[in-house]
Design an enzyme around this catalytic site. Structure first.
Site, PDB file in Angstrom:
ATOM      1  N   LYS A 190      18.838  17.790 -43.895  1.00 11.06           N
ATOM      2  CA  LYS A 190      17.874  16.932 -44.596  1.00 11.06           C
ATOM      3  C   LYS A 190      16.450  17.356 -44.236  1.00 11.06           C
ATOM      4  CE  LYS A 190      21.202  13.256 -45.071  1.00 11.06           C
ATOM      5  NZ  LYS A 190      21.834  12.046 -44.544  1.00 11.06           N
ATOM      6  N   GLN A 249      20.772   7.704 -40.261  1.00 10.33           N
ATOM      7  CA  GLN A 249      21.999   8.495 -40.407  1.00 10.33           C
ATOM      8  C   GLN A 249      23.196   7.676 -39.930  1.00 10.33           C
ATOM      9  OE1 GLN A 249      22.290  11.681 -41.834  1.00 10.33           O
ATOM     10  NE2 GLN A 249      24.449  11.133 -41.696  1.00 10.33           N
ATOM     11  N   ASP A 263      18.016   5.983 -49.424  1.00 13.90           N
ATOM     12  CA  ASP A 263      19.467   6.151 -49.561  1.00 13.90           C
ATOM     13  C   ASP A 263      20.026   5.241 -50.659  1.00 13.90           C
ATOM     14  OD1 ASP A 263      20.708   8.116 -48.060  1.00 13.90           O
ATOM     15  OD2 ASP A 263      20.686   6.934 -46.213  1.00 13.90           O
TER      16      ASP A 263
END
Ligand code: NAP
Length: 280
Positions: free
Chosen positions: A52, A96, A119
């Protein structure tokens, strides 16, 4: 042999579009920045976070990473999120997953400002998708929409069968396919006659988490088959939920694993972080 949907190539196209958008914003004096929070030392999570960060660098998004020890308390994570929510220089926050067991994941995800929830997991964004108002869309299912579009596959009027009803893939996927005017059926572990239902699909999207479960006997000739699975086969090799070797001779289009849906997830994360509010 089915036509291969090349996720690597399509994700690169999208990253380049994001890169252009980010550079135009920079010319207007607007910088985009993503904060990534990683708790503990799970090797797979470390790889995801590294990828990422590399993606951010490629498109010109600044990234800040917070790599915290396994024994970090829930309170410490929540107060870090509060700080990042209040920071005008940060416009995306990503935690995460999975988090260590002593931390309540739902509580942490709920704490992220929905306007920074790149997200697309916050209930406000999930609700926006469900009622069709603007908001961040979960990256993996949104990436699948891009795979279809950039491959010239029009979902309107098609029967789309989705196997899997998770909050991060199956459910948002169903909402997105409805938005594309497909007729949608969602299947799960309690579905009766799974194979027969799948055989009626024009577009079959498989997100189960079981290596190579879906073989040619589930697939209508010429169907589009999208494999979300990231599993390990009997030799420990990365594979999908679809038995590629068997399905490739029946399907009209198919995504490989690796190199199909996987690369799209990061591309769509970068798109969300760059604003997520323009056409690709
Ligand atoms: P999940 O939360 O475990 O959900 C799996 C779904 O599959 C559930 O709805 C479950 O039904 C259903 N299911 C399980 N066994 C089944 C069976 N025998 N027949 C029919 N349905 C069955 O998994 P997920 O997070 O959605 O992920 C699914 C897969 O996609 C995993 O391999 C994951 O690693 C992969 N994934 C890949 C990406 C990517 O970027 N490529 C992103 C996310 C996930 P119930 O609801 O009834 O339990």
């Amino acid at each position: 042999m089915a036509e291969l949907i090349d996720g690597k190539k399509i994700s690169l196209l999208i990253k380049d579009e994001v890169k252009d958008h980010v550079s135009k914003l920079k010319e207007e004096g607007k910088e985009k920045a993503l904060a990534v929070i990683l708790v503990g030392e799970d090797p797979a999570s470390q790889v995801y976070v590294r990828n990422k960060k590399a993606g951010c660098e490629y498109v010109g998004i600044r990234s800040e990473s917070y790599e915290l020890p396994e024994d970090t308390s829930e309170e410490e994570i929540l107060s870090l999120i509060d700080r990042l929510n209040a920071d005008d220089k940060i416009n995306g926050i990503l935690v995460q997953l999975p988090l260590p067991k002593h931390i309540d994941e739902d509580k942490v995800l709920l704490r992220i400002d929905p306007k920074k929830d790149v997200d697309g997991f916050h209930p406000v964004n999930v609700g926006n998708l469900s009622i069709g108002t603007p908001g961040f869309i979960s990256c993996t299912p949104n990436g699948i929409i891009q795979l279809l579009k950039k491959s010239g596959i029009n979902a309107e009027g098609k029967h789309c069968v989705i196997i899997g009803r998770s909050n991060i893939v199956g459910k948002p996927m169903a909402n997105l396919m409805l938005r594309e005017n497909a007729t949608v059926t969602i299947c799960h572990s309690k579905t009766v006659n799974l194979k027969e239902i799948c055989k009626t699909a024009d577009i079959l999207i498989v997100a189960i988490g079981r290596a190579k479960m879906v073989d040619a006997s589930y697939v209508k000739p010429g169907a589009v088959v999208i494999d979300v699975g990231m599993d390990r086969d009997e030799n420990g090799k990365l594979c999908g939920d679809v038995d590629f070797e068997s399905v490739k001779d029946v399907a009209g289009y198919i995504t490989p694993v690796p190199g199909g849906v996987g690369p799209m997830t990061i591309a769509m994360l970068l798109y969300n972080t760059s604003g997520g509010d323009y056409d690709l």
